[in-house]
Design an enzyme around this catalytic site. Structure first.
Site, PDB file in Angstrom:
ATOM      1  N   ASP A 397       0.846  -1.187   0.000  1.00 34.69           N
ATOM      2  CA  ASP A 397       0.000   0.000   0.000  1.00 34.69           C
ATOM      3  C   ASP A 397       0.886   1.244   0.000  1.00 34.69           C
ATOM      4  OD1 ASP A 397      -1.908   1.939   0.306  1.00 34.69           O
ATOM      5  OD2 ASP A 397      -2.559   1.308   2.300  1.00 34.69           O
ATOM      6  N   GLU A 435      -2.592  10.698   0.097  1.00 35.99           N
ATOM      7  CA  GLU A 435      -3.816   9.906   0.267  1.00 35.99           C
ATOM      8  C   GLU A 435      -3.909   9.355   1.673  1.00 35.99           C
ATOM      9  OE1 GLU A 435      -6.127   6.012   0.218  1.00 35.99           O
ATOM     10  OE2 GLU A 435      -4.075   6.498   0.840  1.00 35.99           O
ATOM     11  N   ASP A 464      -5.760   0.873  -5.683  1.00 38.38           N
ATOM     12  CA  ASP A 464      -4.886   1.347  -4.613  1.00 38.38           C
ATOM     13  C   ASP A 464      -3.829   0.305  -4.259  1.00 38.38           C
ATOM     14  OD1 ASP A 464      -3.840   1.962  -2.018  1.00 38.38           O
ATOM     15  OD2 ASP A 464      -5.581   3.202  -1.599  1.00 38.38           O
ATOM     16  N   HIS A 562       0.139  -1.253   6.533  1.00 44.08           N
ATOM     17  CA  HIS A 562       0.727  -0.036   7.112  1.00 44.08           C
ATOM     18  C   HIS A 562       1.848  -0.317   8.108  1.00 44.08           C
ATOM     19  CE1 HIS A 562      -2.862   2.884   6.154  1.00 44.08           C
ATOM     20  NE2 HIS A 562      -2.325   2.318   5.074  1.00 44.08           N
TER      21      HIS A 562
END
Length: 770
Positions: A397, A435, A464, A562
């Site tokens: 990501d 983003e 994404d 993340h």
């Protein structure tokens, strides 16, 4: 050709000779071109012909599709991935600026036209990288019995040795330290807070301990603050991210499960776009209508300190918790057999302190944009997008998508150079900045160019993150459901195992893994929030497609989400191990979607499907919601009458859309007979492009989210990742339930009428006359 930057001059080619000679040659070439068009009926890629065998436009499109698909290369994706993930690149930093220019260079070298950046000045948030955040537990006498490290360890030095890469933090968290008793609040949903109160536990003045999942982290903190929490802690539970156990052999780097000192970073902003410039773009020369203090008072930004912790740190808290055991559905797997308790506080009166070092700064971000100009309708835009900023390295990501998008651009230009294909409509490539902080780059872009987008943008197609390797997963609006399904049938499955089972295309596996048993089609949800398609649909009314690859899971996302362990090793050796075959298939699907929208003579949109879904699904859901209101018979009759009006108008839409299908059929037939007759085709396409815009209410549908203007599909106020069907009506119902007044009852009727008005707008748009 290298990227030349904003305002720089690009070399151009021209016919040689004096101006009059050049003009004469130009006119002659133009006349010959017009004669050629008239002779062979050149339009929307029907440019190759055979005197002995008729070649249809469908044949041409199929040939273009095969060539483009073949040109997408896994090795190129791998190289782009490594280039874009060398260093941690948080939005607003020099490292992220370098990634922006690396993308621009890649696109320019591939041959995209007019590549440039678009800057904005926005409010971002950063930790004190020299002073890690921490959780501290002290005994009654003040002795420190535990302190978290606040930094995740490097596991693969070759990919993870960037300075401060391991820092554990959450953007926009309140700065400061707070000491109090801790209370466990499960997922931090509104239902969880209500149940906590029913169990006799008060969160007011306490620190809320919540696990990730089932909602956006910023909404969890928003609710915790509303219920009086003075601080908050978020952790990833092993029941979600380490389901095979916490031992080293069962987690990263051996598997994709989260290792024991990893944390999920992210933003806590409650809303999208620059928090200081709602409705308008954050340009340097424009006035900021909101102050930081006002953003906090409006609860756009949290006031309380918040930090993320690992599940090993969560164990240190949970094993000390006081109070009754949690309900069974609140129990997780931290510590294996550890029984979670509600609190408040610890059994031995130890005290919990959280220390958060956070700073708000105005920073410049920059979106990157580039074009393949259309051959016949250059002012009609097929927009492709992905963001490039990351919390750390971001190889999943978002840079799995960034790398694939760069390869789609390269493969398209290769196809243009090697064949006679060029898209009929313009394909616009977009790389969004910031983003991760709250869709800031894309939101500011849409706010700045909303009028142009509503006139020119046919569709926005977003990818994404490649979250897994099991199946394609697609979200879109009802009018283009059929098209996304058909495109999936054109792309070969990336899985050898699936092919061995007879599932040869993306569609075959999608239908197997994510079926919709009611419709007999793959499950397709309406897009919610959480990524860059949201402002296009919700603010501008541009139809969107948001897609990815994912695994079948009840959890929101993938285990390493993340974390600092999203580096190329994870993509190549743990997730997509057959030479990035999934990444390649994603690129092929993205390219096929773009090519179809760019080249189809009549835009692949089906308004009848929208009408059918409204009648079979949306209106029954609304009717059930209205039936739950505690109101008098007279008031119920007033609401019922307006609902009947909406139902009748929706039925009118169905009949009008069926009639419009006859117009489309006639247009296609006319095109096959007389290809060079674009006026009627453009008229039909203009009406199709106007459909989604009918649902945009300039007044908005949410008191909290300026970007929410779509009366059918908006982002949920309670969970920014989810969609909210007819949000204006739902918000009015919630307001009435909290404070039942005649004015709020009338607002429910008014919001039903607004939806009806939007449906009527579509009916009128499809009519041949006013």
């Amino acid at each position: 050709m290298p990227y030349v930057g904003v305002g720089a001059q690009k070399a151009s080619t021209s016919l040689t000779g004096p101006p009059m000679v050049k003009a004469y040659i130009s006119i002659t070439v133009s006349l010959l071109f017009v004669l050629l068009v008239a002779a062979v009926g050149l339009h929307h890629s029907e440019r190759r012909f055979n005197h002995f065998k008729r070649v249809t436009i469908e044949d041409v499109h199929l040939e273009d599709s095969k060539t483009l698909t073949k040109n997408i290369n896994s090795e190129n994706i791998k190289e782009y991935l490594r280039t874009f993930t060398k260093d941690p690149h948080i939005a607003g930093t020099d490292a992220n600026k370098k990634v922006a220019y690396a993308i621009a260079n890649a696109w320019s070298n591939a041959g995209l036209e007019d590549v440039h950046t678009i800057p904005y000045e926005v409010l971002l948030s950063y930790p004190d990288f020299e002073n890690p955040n921490s959780v501290v537990i002290r005994s009654r006498d003040g002795r420190e019995v535990f302190k978290s490290k606040g930094v995740s360890p490097v596991i693969l030095p070759d990919e993870q040795s960037g300075k401060h890469a391991g820092h554990q933090w959450l953007a926009y968290a309140g700065n400061g330290s707070v000491s109090s008793d801790v209370v466990y609040v499960n997922r931090g949903t509104e239902t969880d807070f209500k149940n906590l109160k029913l169990m006799g536990v008060d969160i007011n003045g306490k620190i809320a301990l919540m696990r990730y999942g089932h909602g956006f982290r910023g909404d969890k903190i928003h609710k915790a603050q509303l219920h009086g929490a003075v601080g908050a802690i978020l952790f990833s539970d092993p029941s979600d991210v380490a389901q095979d156990g916490e031992k080293q052999a069962n987690v990263y780097p051996k598997t994709v499960w989260m290792p024991n000192e990893a944390v999920q970073r992210g933003s806590l902003m409650h809303g999208d776009g620059d928090p200081l410039s709602p409705y308008y773009p954050a340009k340097k020369e424009l006035y900021k209508s909101r102050t930081i203090d006002e953003a906090k008072e409006d609860r756009v930004l949290p006031k309380i300190p918040v930090l993320p912790i690992s599940y090993t740190t969560a164990y240190q808290i949970l094993k000390r918790m006081n109070g009754r055991p949690v309900p069974s559905d609140w129990q997780g797997l931290v510590g294996g057999n550890l029984t979670y308790k509600l609190g408040p506080g610890f059994v031995n009166n130890d005290r919990l302190t959280i220390n958060v070092h956070s700073e708000l700064q105005t920073k410049r971000i920059r979106n990157v944009i580039g074009y393949i100009h259309g051959a016949e309708e250059p002012d009609k835009y097929i927009m492709l997008g992905n963001h490039f900023d990351a919390w750390v390295y971001g190889s999943i990501d978002p840079n799995s998508g960034t790398a694939v998008l760069a390869e789609v651009a390269r493969a398209m230009m290769q196809t243009i150079n090697e064949t006679s294909w060029r898209p009929a409509r313009t394909i616009v490539f977009n790389a969004w900045d910031a983003e991760e902080f709250g869709l800031i780059g894309s939101t500011e872009f849409v706010e700045e160019y909303v009028d142009i987008l509503q006139k020119r943008a046919v569709v926005y197609i977003n990818m994404d993150t490649i979250q897994g390797n099991a199946s394609l997963n697609v979200e879109t609006v009802p009018s283009i459901e059929y098209m996304v399904i058909e495109a999936s049938k054109q792309v070969e499955s990336p899985s050898k195992r699936e092919k061995a089972r007879g599932r040869n295309t993306l569609y075959d596996t999608w239908m197997k893994v994510f079926p919709d048993k009611k419709t007999g089609k793959p499950k397709i949800r309406v897009p919610g929030g959480g990524t860059d398609h949201a402002p296009f649909l919700n603010f501008a009314g541009v139809p969107v497609i948001n897609f990815n690859f994912k695994n079948y899971s009840t959890f929101d996302t993938y285990p390493l989400y993340h974390t600092m362990y999203e580096t190329p090793f994870t993509n190549i050796h743990l997730m997509d191990t057959d030479n990035l075959a999934v990444h390649r298939a994603i690129g092929q699907y993205w390219a096929e979607l773009a090519r179809t929208f760019a080249d189809e003579v009549i835009l692949p949109m089906n308004v009848t499907n929208l009408a059918q879904i409204m009648m079979s699904s949306y209106l029954p859901q609304l009717q059930a919601q209205l039936g739950g209101l505690n109101i008098s018979r007279t008031d119920a009759e007033a609401i019922r009458n307006q609902f009947v009006n909406l139902k009748k108008t929706t039925t009118d839409l169905f009949h009008m859309s069926k009639k419009f299908e006859e117009t489309i059929h006639f247009t296609r037939h006319s095109f096959s007979q007389n290809p060079y007759d674009p006026k009627h085709i453009n008229g039909v396409n203009d009406r199709l492009m106007s459909i989604e815009k009918c649902f945009i209410n300039p007044r908005g549908v949410s008191k909290h989210n300026p970007s929410a203007r779509h009366v059918l599909f908006s982002v949920s106020d309670s969970d920014s990742y989810s969609n909210s069907l007819m949000a204006g009506i739902g918000n009015a119902i919630n307001d009435y339930n909290e404070s039942p007044t005649n004015k709020l009852l009338r607002e429910i009727i008014n919001q039903i009428s607004i939806v009806q008005y939007s449906v009527l707008c579509v009916v009128n748009t499809l009519r041949d006359v006013i």
